[in-house]
Design a protein around this motif. Structure first.
Motif, short mmCIF file in Angstrom:
data_model
loop_
_atom_site.label_atom_id
_atom_site.label_comp_id
_atom_site.label_asym_id
_atom_site.label_seq_id
_atom_site.Cartn_x
_atom_site.Cartn_y
_atom_site.Cartn_z
N ASN A 57 0.81 -1.22 0.00
CA ASN A 57 0.00 0.00 0.00
C ASN A 57 0.84 1.26 0.00
O ASN A 57 0.37 2.32 -0.40
N ALA A 58 2.09 1.17 0.47
CA ALA A 58 2.96 2.33 0.47
C ALA A 58 3.40 2.68 -0.94
O ALA A 58 3.81 3.81 -1.21
N GLY A 59 3.30 1.72 -1.84
CA GLY A 59 3.64 1.99 -3.23
C GLY A 59 5.12 1.99 -3.48
O GLY A 59 5.71 3.06 -3.62
N PRO A 60 5.76 0.82 -3.53
CA PRO A 60 7.20 0.79 -3.80
C PRO A 60 7.53 1.41 -5.15
O PRO A 60 8.63 1.89 -5.35
N ASP A 61 6.55 1.42 -6.08
CA ASP A 61 6.82 2.06 -7.36
C ASP A 61 7.04 3.57 -7.19
O ASP A 61 7.74 4.19 -7.96
N LYS A 62 6.46 4.15 -6.15
CA LYS A 62 6.66 5.57 -5.89
C LYS A 62 8.01 5.84 -5.25
O LYS A 62 8.49 6.97 -5.28
N ALA A 63 8.61 4.83 -4.67
CA ALA A 63 9.87 5.01 -3.98
C ALA A 63 11.07 4.80 -4.90
O ALA A 63 12.20 4.99 -4.49
#
Length: 66
Positions: A46-52
């Protein structure tokens, strides 16, 4: 929190209450302990590793015709 996430949380609580009626306290502890990695995985998802993902911010070196 969306309606779907709220419904999922409520369903999870209801299922846990039903399972707690069927299992002994030791078994409930084992289930809870087993759910820790699952919940951590949900948090990471849910934290979105793609955003990181760090992007290369250097400008592209394109050939320049003169």
């Amino acid at each position: 929190m969306s309606i779907g996430a709220t419904a999922t949380s409520i369903t999870g609580v209801i299922v846990f209450v039903m399972i707690s009626r069927l299992l002994s306290p030791v078994e409930i502890g084992l289930v809870g302990f087993a759910l820790i990695p699952v919940d951590i995985g949900k948090l990471i998802t849910n934290a979105g590793p793609d955003k990181a993902i760090v992007q290369d911010l250097r400008p592209l070196h394109l050939p320049v015709s003169t």
